[in-house]
Design an enzyme around this catalytic site. Structure first.
Site: not given
Length: 306
Positions: A29, A61, A245
């Site tokens: 990520d 994120h 996600s």
């Protein structure tokens, strides 16, 4: 706000004392901020973007994903616990500050994970990353070959279905791989904000170009509360994000609980157990796969659960 602990994580896991203790989860990520909820459980950080040695997340994120998998919110009395708050986190940064990346870095990250899997007891790889499928490439793409190699090495690879729905054949790469566990959203009927856009019915749908039914299963992904990397600048400790996600680490965390309970399971065993532990949402197979993950069924397969 959607709270992972109260809605998703089975009471059965807490009653059994399962936290994912000792299970290594590698996350490809944007990096990770050393949020207090990770409590020195970030065992390794490898940066294929900025080549830095100390953990950081210039997007947020990755930190959010890590919190959904393994955050332990002692400061809030467990209100925002992740799915497996005792697991080990291994962060591999392959995306930049905008959340963008190149295939070469993702492949390098996958090779690194395979090289260090024994050192960090990596059992699970979470990939909340995807790109639109190029017509004609399908399962021959380098990304699919990369995740397939990780799967063939014995790792449980969990991949997001992507946010390109609701049209057919909208699963993103590498989620089109027939081997990996592809996760869609069970609640994408809600309007949410993703990357500054207000969207609905966004979860990627199958089939794939090779006529493989995807996703394999779905989990909640709308307005998930988790760790916020902006806390390093005085921001709130927690924030909410939406998309496949966010659904993907819910499944990865549940798998960590399962592997703590039954460490002898292979990745194939895990996938079969997951698919048999789903509740039918009443949607098409190419939208829900086998259905919405039921964590209690996953951990108690012999128990009759309604």
């Amino acid at each position: 706000m959607y709270q992972v602990k109260k809605v998703v994580r089975a009471d059965a896991a807490r009653q059994m004392g399962l936290t994912g203790e000792g299970i290594g989860v590698a996350i490809l990520d944007t990096g990770i901020y050393l949020h207090p909820d990770f409590q020195n459980r970030v065992l390794a950080f490898q940066d294929f973007v900025g080549r830095r040695s100390f953990p950081y997340d210039d997007n947020s994120h990755g930190t959010h994903i890590a919190g959904v998998i393994g955050g332990r919110s002692l400061s809030t009395g467990g209100r925002y616990d992740g799915m497996a708050p005792g697991c080990r986190l291994i962060m591999v940064k392959v995306l930049d500050s905008k959340g963008d990346g190149i295939v070469a870095n993702v492949l390098s990250g996958l090779r690194w994970i395979r090289a260090y899997r024994e050192k960090y007891n990596i059992r699970i790889v979470n990939i909340s990353v995807g790109s639109a499928c190029k017509p004609g490439t399908g399962e021959n793409s380098t990304l699919v070959r990369g995740v397939d190699a990780a799967w063939d090495a014995g790792l449980v690879v969990v991949v997001a279905a992507g946010n390109e729905g609701p049209g057919p054949m909208s699963i993103t790469t590498p989620g089109i791989s027939r081997k990996v566990i592809t996760v869609g959203c069970s609640d994408d009927y809600k309007y949410v904000e993703v990357a500054g856009n207000r969207i609905v019915d966004y979860s990627g749908r199958g089939p794939t170009e090779s006529c493989i039914c995807k996703p394999d299963l779905v989990a909640p992904g709308s307005n998930i509360v988790s760790c916020n990397a902006q806390a390093r600048r005085g921001g709130n400790l927690y924030t909410k994000k939406s998309g496949t996600s966010m659904a993907t680490p819910i499944v990865s965390g549940a798998i960590a609980l399962l592997l703590e309970k039954e460490p002898e399971l292979t990745n194939r065993d895990v996938k079969l157990r997951l698919l048999s532990a789903c509740d039918d949402c009443g949607l098409s197979r190419n939208q829900q796969g086998h259905g919405r993950l039921n964590v209690r069924k996953l951990l108690h397969p012999s128990e009759r659960i309604r």
